[in-house]
Scaffold this active site. Structure first.
Site, mmCIF file in Angstrom:
data_model
loop_
_atom_site.group_PDB
_atom_site.id
_atom_site.type_symbol
_atom_site.label_atom_id
_atom_site.label_comp_id
_atom_site.label_asym_id
_atom_site.label_seq_id
_atom_site.Cartn_x
_atom_site.Cartn_y
_atom_site.Cartn_z
ATOM 1 N N HIS A 1 -6.587 3.600 -3.317
ATOM 2 C CA HIS A 1 -6.256 4.750 -4.165
ATOM 3 C C HIS A 1 -5.579 5.910 -3.424
ATOM 4 C CE1 HIS A 1 -8.048 2.728 -7.434
ATOM 5 N NE2 HIS A 1 -9.290 3.116 -7.306
ATOM 6 N N HIS B 1 -7.451 7.104 -13.861
ATOM 7 C CA HIS B 1 -8.706 6.433 -13.548
ATOM 8 C C HIS B 1 -9.857 6.924 -14.437
ATOM 9 C CE1 HIS B 1 -11.522 4.171 -11.173
ATOM 10 N NE2 HIS B 1 -10.614 3.857 -10.266
ATOM 11 N N GLU C 1 -7.138 0.444 -16.094
ATOM 12 C CA GLU C 1 -6.113 1.164 -15.346
ATOM 13 C C GLU C 1 -4.779 0.430 -15.429
ATOM 14 O OE1 GLU C 1 -8.000 1.688 -11.314
ATOM 15 O OE2 GLU C 1 -9.714 0.981 -12.459
#
Ligand code: GLA
Length: 399
Positions: A131, A207, A343
């Site tokens: 991420h 997210h 996502e």
């Protein structure tokens, strides 16, 4: 005379109101506190006339609240989050609601080679990069915001300029994310744009953790999910794609029909993912269309449902396996599998897999991506006979 004046004033006020409606009102903002280093954070509110209220803050261009009506019109906040910036800065925050990047999900061993040069990124998840990094990933920086209001929709665009080398990524990247809500529908659109001055990988997602019974409800396992995917990208033991694309047919990842999450999630308890944490390969976009139907989620308890449309080729379904009972907004507890993420994205670790759609953005190109989350209600089957005027959904119903 005074009567005349007040009549005149009243008609001016009415005219102003009409023109405000015609021009659309811009979303309002309010202070949300300060980051540890003293930067002020603002939160913006978007509303539809049908009850949806979305709040997005400048830290991480993060969706902090999403209020939605249930089948009886009762409103609840359906995403996980925190009441203050400190919550978002705490170790308990597992990317709640944020804009994730520069590259969402994992890059194997934090390494990739581009134009003959090897790049090394932070390792923050087992052996891998996750991420976008550690200190200045897109979820942790404060973005600038610009609001707009049109006749049919209003929104806010967040912009961030990530300098060359930030979190190890090449190129000065200008990235923007626009959240918008139409006036007359409970839809939330999230669209992304990015440009660079050097070739660089970009993969952006939101997210948000959803629980359609309301954030803090005990579990999400009774939600039914449908994913418009015939195949998925299998993971290795560190959750990096092996590079293969395999059919969902006959596997626990077959969500081509609505299926309760509880039905098969236990089969992953002993697997490296410890639950659902997989990238699905979405069916191609219909000819001439910018987006494809990606997934739908239904909660029979509240009657809330969500459909996701996206321009992206993949979607990560993560069943909240690492939620650990942290206490979030309004003192509510976020237990293991009490929320899930869907996502929209390019496939994880695409930069190291030539057979995956490319995530490389080059100078002179513009990265664009859009996902629309459409919310509505349905009458669950057992109540279907009782309600008048509302259609019971039987097509594609739970297995
Ligand atoms: C993604 C990943 C998961 C996990 C969560 C955050 O969905 O795929 O493995 O890292 O983010 O906790």
């Amino acid at each position: 005379m005074s009567l005349k004046v007040s009549k005149y004033a009243a008609s001016i006020a009415a005219l102003l109101m009409l023109s405000a409606i015609a021009n659309g009102q811009k979303p309002e903002s309010e202070p949300f506190g300060k980051t540890k280093d003293g930067t002020a954070v603002e939160v913006y509110t978007l509303k539809s006339s049908k009850g949806l209220v979305a709040k997005i803050m400048t830290r991480g261009a993060t969706l902090t609240e999403l209020h939605l009506p249930d089948k009886d019109g009762t409103i609840a906040d359906c995403i996980l989050g925190w009441d203050d910036v400190a919550g978002y800065e705490s170790e308990d925050n597992q990317y709640f609601g944020c804009t994730t990047g520069r590259v969402c999900n994992r890059i194997a061993k934090g390494k990739f080679t581009l134009d003959g040069k090897e790049y090394t990124l932070a390792i923050n998840n087992d052996l891998n990069h996750l991420h976008g990094g550690v200190e200045k990933s897109l979820d942790k920086v404060v973005w600038t915001a610009k609001t707009w209001g049109g006749e049919k929709a209003s929104g806010v665009t967040f912009t961030y300029k990530s300098p060359d080398g930030e979190e190890g990524y090449p190129g000065n990247l200008t990235v923007s994310v626009t959240y918008s809500v139409p006036r007359d529908k409970n839809n939330l659109s999230i669209s992304y744009k990015a440009t660079t001055d050097q070739a660089t990988p970009v993969n952006l997602t939101n997210h948000a953790y959803f629980n359609l019974s309301g954030a803090g409800s005990k579990t999400v396992l009774n939600h039914a999910l449908l994913v418009n995917a015939e195949s998925y990208t299998p993971n290795d033991e560190t959750l990096i794609p092996t590079g293969k694309i395999e059919s969902v047919e006959g596997t626990d990842l077959d969500f081509r029909k609505f299926t309760r999450i509880a039905k098969r999630v236990k089969n992953f308890d002993e697997k490296p993912e410890i639950g659902y944490d997989h990238n699905f390969v979405l069916k191609p976009k219909p000819e001439g269309k910018k987006m494809v139907f990606a997934a739908a989620l239904r909660d029979a308890k509240s009657g809330r449902q969500m459909r996701i449309m996206t321009s992206e080729p993949g979607i990560q379904f993560y069943s909240g396996n690492f939620l650990k009972g942290q206490v979030g907004k309004d003192g509510k507890t976020y237990a293991h599998r009490s929320a899930l993420c869907l996502e929209t994205q390019h496939f994880p670790d695409s930069i190291n897999h030539e057979n995956f759609p490319t995530t490389v953005l080059k100078p002179g190109e513009e990265f664009t991506s859009q996902s629309v989350y459409q919310f509505s209600t349905f009458v669950p089957r057992k109540n279907a006979g009782k309600a008048k005027g509302k259609k019971s959904e039987s097509k594609n119903d739970e297995k």
